[in-house]
Write an enzyme that holds these catalytic residues in place. Structure first.
Site, PDB file in Angstrom:
ATOM      1  N   ASN A 167       0.958  -1.016   0.210  1.00  0.00           N
ATOM      2  CA  ASN A 167      -0.068   0.011   0.030  1.00  0.00           C
ATOM      3  C   ASN A 167       0.831   1.401   0.033  1.00  0.00           C
ATOM      4  O   ASN A 167       0.414   2.259  -0.454  1.00  0.00           O
ATOM      5  CB  ASN A 167      -0.994   0.157   1.192  1.00  0.00           C
ATOM      6  CG  ASN A 167      -2.131  -1.183   1.311  1.00  0.00           C
ATOM      7  OD1 ASN A 167      -2.475  -1.493  -0.063  1.00  0.00           O
ATOM      8  ND2 ASN A 167      -2.554  -1.410   2.218  1.00  0.00           N
ATOM      9  N   ARG A 199      -7.894  -0.346  -6.645  1.00  0.00           N
ATOM     10  CA  ARG A 199      -8.343   0.953  -6.104  1.00  0.00           C
ATOM     11  C   ARG A 199      -7.527   2.175  -5.996  1.00  0.00           C
ATOM     12  O   ARG A 199      -7.843   3.410  -6.036  1.00  0.00           O
ATOM     13  CB  ARG A 199      -9.008   0.467  -4.820  1.00  0.00           C
ATOM     14  CG  ARG A 199      -9.806   1.996  -4.234  1.00  0.00           C
ATOM     15  CD  ARG A 199     -10.611   1.570  -2.929  1.00  0.00           C
ATOM     16  NE  ARG A 199     -11.078   2.770  -2.261  1.00  0.00           N
ATOM     17  CZ  ARG A 199     -11.988   3.332  -2.824  1.00  0.00           C
ATOM     18  NH1 ARG A 199     -12.786   2.893  -3.929  1.00  0.00           N
ATOM     19  NH2 ARG A 199     -12.649   4.555  -2.031  1.00  0.00           N
ATOM     20  N   CYS A 259     -10.787  -4.732  -4.431  1.00  0.00           N
ATOM     21  CA  CYS A 259     -11.568  -5.804  -3.864  1.00  0.00           C
ATOM     22  C   CYS A 259     -12.888  -5.501  -3.490  1.00  0.00           C
ATOM     23  O   CYS A 259     -13.369  -4.253  -3.089  1.00  0.00           O
ATOM     24  CB  CYS A 259     -10.919  -6.299  -2.386  1.00  0.00           C
ATOM     25  SG  CYS A 259      -9.339  -7.198  -2.507  1.00  0.00           S
ATOM     26  N   VAL A 261     -15.752   7.695  -3.142  1.00  0.00           N
ATOM     27  CA  VAL A 261     -14.605   8.495  -3.222  1.00  0.00           C
ATOM     28  C   VAL A 261     -14.966  10.093  -3.157  1.00  0.00           C
ATOM     29  O   VAL A 261     -14.181  11.053  -3.208  1.00  0.00           O
ATOM     30  CB  VAL A 261     -13.984   8.559  -4.524  1.00  0.00           C
ATOM     31  CG1 VAL A 261     -13.250   7.106  -4.971  1.00  0.00           C
ATOM     32  CG2 VAL A 261     -15.137   8.991  -5.560  1.00  0.00           C
ATOM     33  N   ASP A 262     -16.145   9.990  -2.275  1.00  0.00           N
ATOM     34  CA  ASP A 262     -16.639  11.447  -1.934  1.00  0.00           C
ATOM     35  C   ASP A 262     -15.505  12.266  -1.321  1.00  0.00           C
ATOM     36  O   ASP A 262     -15.515  13.526  -1.679  1.00  0.00           O
ATOM     37  CB  ASP A 262     -17.755  11.452  -1.151  1.00  0.00           C
ATOM     38  CG  ASP A 262     -18.951  10.312  -1.732  1.00  0.00           C
ATOM     39  OD1 ASP A 262     -18.651   9.487  -2.052  1.00  0.00           O
ATOM     40  OD2 ASP A 262     -20.016  10.872  -1.567  1.00  0.00           O
ATOM     41  N   LEU A 263     -14.580  11.792  -0.187  1.00  0.00           N
ATOM     42  CA  LEU A 263     -13.988  12.721   0.483  1.00  0.00           C
ATOM     43  C   LEU A 263     -12.816  13.158  -0.284  1.00  0.00           C
ATOM     44  O   LEU A 263     -12.236  14.185  -0.175  1.00  0.00           O
ATOM     45  CB  LEU A 263     -13.514  11.841   1.696  1.00  0.00           C
ATOM     46  CG  LEU A 263     -14.467  11.462   2.858  1.00  0.00           C
ATOM     47  CD1 LEU A 263     -13.845  10.981   3.995  1.00  0.00           C
ATOM     48  CD2 LEU A 263     -15.479  12.667   3.095  1.00  0.00           C
ATOM     49  N   ASP A 321      -7.239  -4.926   7.695  1.00  0.00           N
ATOM     50  CA  ASP A 321      -6.640  -5.887   6.786  1.00  0.00           C
ATOM     51  C   ASP A 321      -6.030  -6.994   7.498  1.00  0.00           C
ATOM     52  O   ASP A 321      -5.359  -8.018   7.173  1.00  0.00           O
ATOM     53  CB  ASP A 321      -5.727  -5.009   6.060  1.00  0.00           C
ATOM     54  CG  ASP A 321      -6.236  -4.351   4.811  1.00  0.00           C
ATOM     55  OD1 ASP A 321      -7.200  -4.382   4.637  1.00  0.00           O
ATOM     56  OD2 ASP A 321      -5.115  -3.349   4.114  1.00  0.00           O
ATOM     57  N   ILE A 354     -14.609  -0.746   9.805  1.00  0.00           N
ATOM     58  CA  ILE A 354     -14.065   0.009   8.443  1.00  0.00           C
ATOM     59  C   ILE A 354     -14.899  -0.096   7.167  1.00  0.00           C
ATOM     60  O   ILE A 354     -15.228   0.794   6.540  1.00  0.00           O
ATOM     61  CB  ILE A 354     -12.666  -0.201   8.237  1.00  0.00           C
ATOM     62  CG1 ILE A 354     -11.808   0.003   9.554  1.00  0.00           C
ATOM     63  CG2 ILE A 354     -11.930   0.676   7.104  1.00  0.00           C
ATOM     64  CD1 ILE A 354     -11.693   1.378  10.003  1.00  0.00           C
TER      65      ILE A 354
END
Length: 424
Positions: free
Chosen positions: A23, A94, A118, A125-127, A309, A331
């Site tokens: 990540n 993503r 996933c 994705v608003d933020l 995760d 989450i």
């Protein structure tokens, strides 16, 4: 398509090297778009997700070179040839959406497909868009693409207050702010090690960033960034995954390169369950003291809380624990899809909304199971290591996205595991 065959056995022992953080690396790769000088990354994990983002960056005009068998990557965005991130690539990953901030900051415009990845919830994705609009961007959604432009060609510093913590939105805002005019303050910012390492790399490139690792990040925009060489931090999710092995199988495993500060909340839960976690000069050593681990309750939370995760891996360990554990997922929705597969192996798991109650059993039994996402894949393999007989995990292409050489690493500590072709 391939499957993983796992045959449960005795204790595992030995050393497992921890790869660079997937990540983190993905966000660092996107940062290459912010400068016309080369960005060199070391300790790069060799994963399909890394290849997917490299393909996307190449489509934008970035020259990508893989050196030293892929562990070193050099990215040169000397002259971008496109500002459009196409659906066919973005849908696979993503994290590809995080080219939006750097593209907009560098080029003053960007067209980016809505993301994929996933299937573990809506993950809107608003933020991301709210943050960029606060910085003066004009944003439209048309035919599945985000069309963003910066009036006058440059974003403006702004106050951005997220209603809840979002790692991706924090990182898109952070990268965009580095080249914005003026000061940007990001409140309720993500504190994840991935975000901190991204900020560290950006600072090495000439960005002026304060507060990374806290809930408030301040960025003073600069006119340009330059290249640098940066080492990717160890992957805390891979680290946490392999730390569960002694709890599931018994034995002692040393995770080379592991750091307690990356997984402190997770390590504390392992200790509550009865495992010994010791920092060494080479990493983290984990051992089981006793016949079975104790059941412990878990609630996922943004860093420094328990990582979402690692929830599936913890569930796999709790399946054979002594007692009853309750796992609460806060989450993502749809993140207990591994539970029905674990039940096929004899686990006693009851899912009600965002809670999963796991009653430990003496031994799981091998069965054919199917992976639904990346973390579910590894949880089923872990469960197979604790099961009597053979477990066949299908659809393991998810694994290639996030775990480097998983079969070789597990074999290295004594696991009976192999990858087989479903056609062969």
């Amino acid at each position: 398509m391939d499957s993983i065959l796992v045959r449960g056995g005795g204790p595992l022992s030995g050393e497992i090297p921890i790869s660079g953080a997937k990540n983190t690396c993905l966000k660092l790769m996107g940062a290459a778009l912010l400068t016309d000088e080369p960005l060199t990354l070391t300790n790069v994990p060799r994963l399909s997700d890394i290849g997917t983002l490299a393909t996307l960056l190449a489509s934008l005009g970035v020259e990508v070179a893989r050196l030293q068998e892929g562990v070193v990557m050099v990215l040169s965005a000397r002259q971008l040839t496109s500002h459009t991130a196409e659906y066919d690539i973005v849908r696979k990953l993503r994290a590809s959406f995080n080219v939006l901030g750097p593209l907009l900051a560098r080029e003053g415009r960007a067209i980016v497909s809505l993301p994929g990845g996933c299937a573990i919830g809506a993950r809107k994705v608003d933020l991301h868009l709210m943050a960029l609009e606060a910085m003066g961007a004009s944003v439209e959604l048309r035919e599945g693409y985000v069309h963003a432009t910066a009036p006058g060609g440059r974003l403006k510093g702004a106050e951005i207050a997220f209603p809840f913590v979002s790692v991706g939105a924090t990182e898109n805002a952070l990268t965009a702010a580095t080249l914005a005019e003026g000061t940007t303050v990001i409140r309720n910012a993500a504190r994840e090690p991935d975000t901190v390492d991204l900020a560290r790399c950006l600072s090495e490139m000439g960005a002026r960033i304060a507060g990374a690792g806290t809930s408030t990040i301040t960025v003073e925009g600069v006119d340009r960034l330059h290249g640098t060489t940066h080492a990717v931090i160890p992957d805390r999710i891979e680290l946490g995954t392999y730390m569960t092995l002694p709890g599931i199988c018994g034995g002692e495993v040393e995770c080379l390169g592991g750091r307690r500060d990356l997984v402190d909340a997770f390590a504390s839960k392992l200790e509550q369950a009865g495992l010994l976690v010791v920092e060494t000069s080479r990493g983290l050593k984990v051992a089981r003291d006793g016949e079975r681990v104790r059941a412990v309750d878990v609630k996922t939370a943004p860093f420094p809380g328990f990582p979402t995760d690692l929830q599936a891996q913890m569930m796999a360990m709790m399946c054979t624990a002594d007692g009853t554990a309750v796992l609460e997922e806060t989450i993502f929705e749809n993140r207990f899809m591994h539970a029905p597969e674990l039940i096929r192996m004899g686990a006693q798991v009851d899912v009600q909304g965002g809670h999963a109650t796991v009653r430990g059993v003496g031994r799981l039994k091998g069965a054919p199971v199917m992976a639904t996402d990346l973390r579910a894949s590894i949880s089923l393999i872990l469960a197979g290591l604790a099961a009597q007989g053979e477990t066949r995990v299908a659809r393991v292409y998810h694994l290639d996205r996030g775990y480097e050489q998983v079969v070789a690493k597990l074999r290295g500590v004594g696991a009976d595991i192999e990858r087989v072709s479903d056609n062969g």
